[in-house]
Write an enzyme that holds these catalytic residues in place. Structure first.
Site, short mmCIF file in Angstrom:
data_model
loop_
_atom_site.label_atom_id
_atom_site.label_comp_id
_atom_site.label_asym_id
_atom_site.label_seq_id
_atom_site.Cartn_x
_atom_site.Cartn_y
_atom_site.Cartn_z
N LYS A 1 59.71 47.38 77.43
CA LYS A 1 58.91 46.16 77.56
C LYS A 1 58.88 45.66 79.00
CE LYS A 1 58.56 41.38 77.19
NZ LYS A 1 59.29 40.24 77.77
N ASP B 1 56.22 42.27 72.90
CA ASP B 1 57.36 41.37 72.69
C ASP B 1 57.25 40.79 71.29
OD1 ASP B 1 55.29 39.55 72.85
OD2 ASP B 1 56.33 38.20 74.22
#
Length: 310
Positions: free
Chosen positions: A229, A248
């Protein structure tokens, strides 16, 4: 202090909405003072105002003298990615995605910022398991401790973002821990060592701009504290990897509600933990859905979800 003269960018708010973009979690150094947004770009204190049809701007350098527009305008045009027409992208996303078409009129002017690679890398290492308010405080402390003082504006001191070499000290980890960085202190120190070595060999992080997304991502994953991420956030916001889609919890939730169209996606979205395979599956699905500028569509979806949860 020299007089700061306002200059103007003729860009409508539907192309750039400062009040939406700047506090949304892309960048963490912008501060709002009444109708002004203030931050540091290229070691300059930048002041912005906005109305429906233009962005007004001015800046100060470390000598407290105003900065000529010939320097400022290219900096801001680059930072806000103004060569990319947002209205065209919104139309394309709306054709590809009926949910985007439905919500986009309420979330105009959301674009991806083109930020300094080193600053973005450090900032998003700080973002792991964190929130915007605390990340902002951490970055302020980092700049105040290791950056160089530029000037004071509206009674707030502004500092440069420290270069990697400034963090390559034996006391860095403990100092950062004392400043509230926790386990991220060691990650930042080790990353600074790696980047400083890279730059000392005559390289620059910015030279990776324009390289294939997979290559940039793999490079970033080599830094301590950088997972998928964080690597995707940095790739998107600093390295022109417009198609990458950071996943996320907000995007995970929206995929589950709006985009889980196959059994595999539904299984991935409903899982309580996200494996690398699940992450890549969701990200690849959204890249295919939204196309070459998928990361820009993700930013709109992300902010829409963020605003609903406020």
């Amino acid at each position: 202090m020299g007089k700061m003269v306002w200059a103007h960018l003729a860009v409508p708010v539907k192309e750039v909405s400062l009040d939406v973009i700047l506090p949304s979690g892309q960048a963490f150094r912008w501060k709002k003072h009444h109708d002004e947004w203030v931050s540091v770009l290229k070691d300059l204190v930048i002041v912005l105002r906005q109305d429906d049809n233009q962005i007004s701007y001015r800046a100060l350098a470390s000598n407290n003298l105003p900065v000529p527009d010939s320097i400022l305008e290219p900096v801001l045009s680059d930072y806000f990615n103004l060569s990319i027409k947002l209205s065209r992208l919104y139309r394309e996303f709306g054709v590809r995605d009926s949910y985007f078409k439905k919500i986009s009129p309420s979330y105009t002017g959301i674009r991806i910022l083109r930020q300094d690679p080193w600053e973005t890398l450090v900032t998003f290492i700080c973002s792991s398991n964190n929130n915007i308010k605390r990340i902002t405080q951490m970055i302020d402390n980092l700049c105040r401790t290791y950056g160089e003082y530029i000037t004071t504006y509206n009674n707030i001191e502004y500092y440069t973002f420290p270069r990697p070499v400034s963090l390559c000290t034996s006391t860095c980890v403990q100092t950062l821990r004392d400043l509230g960085f926790g386990y991220r202190a060691a990650y930042i120190y080790k990353t600074a060592l790696q980047v400083n070595e890279w730059e000392s060999a005559g390289n620059s992080l910015s030279q990776l701009r324009g390289q294939p997304y997979e290559q940039v991502r793999e490079f970033l994953l080599g830094f301590k504290g950088v997972g998928p991420k964080v690597a995707d956030c940095v790739s998107l916001m600093a390295f022109d990897c417009h198609s990458c889609v950071p996943i996320d919890t907000h995007i995970w939730n929206i995929v589950q509600k709006r985009y889980a169209t196959t059994a595999q996606l539904r299984a991935s979205a409903k899982s309580k933990t996200m494996s690398k395979i699940m992450y890549d599956t969701l990200s690849q699905h959204l890249r295919k859905l939204w196309g070459h500028y998928a990361g820009w569509a993700q930013a709109v979806i992300f902010i829409s979800e963020l605003r609903k949860n406020e």
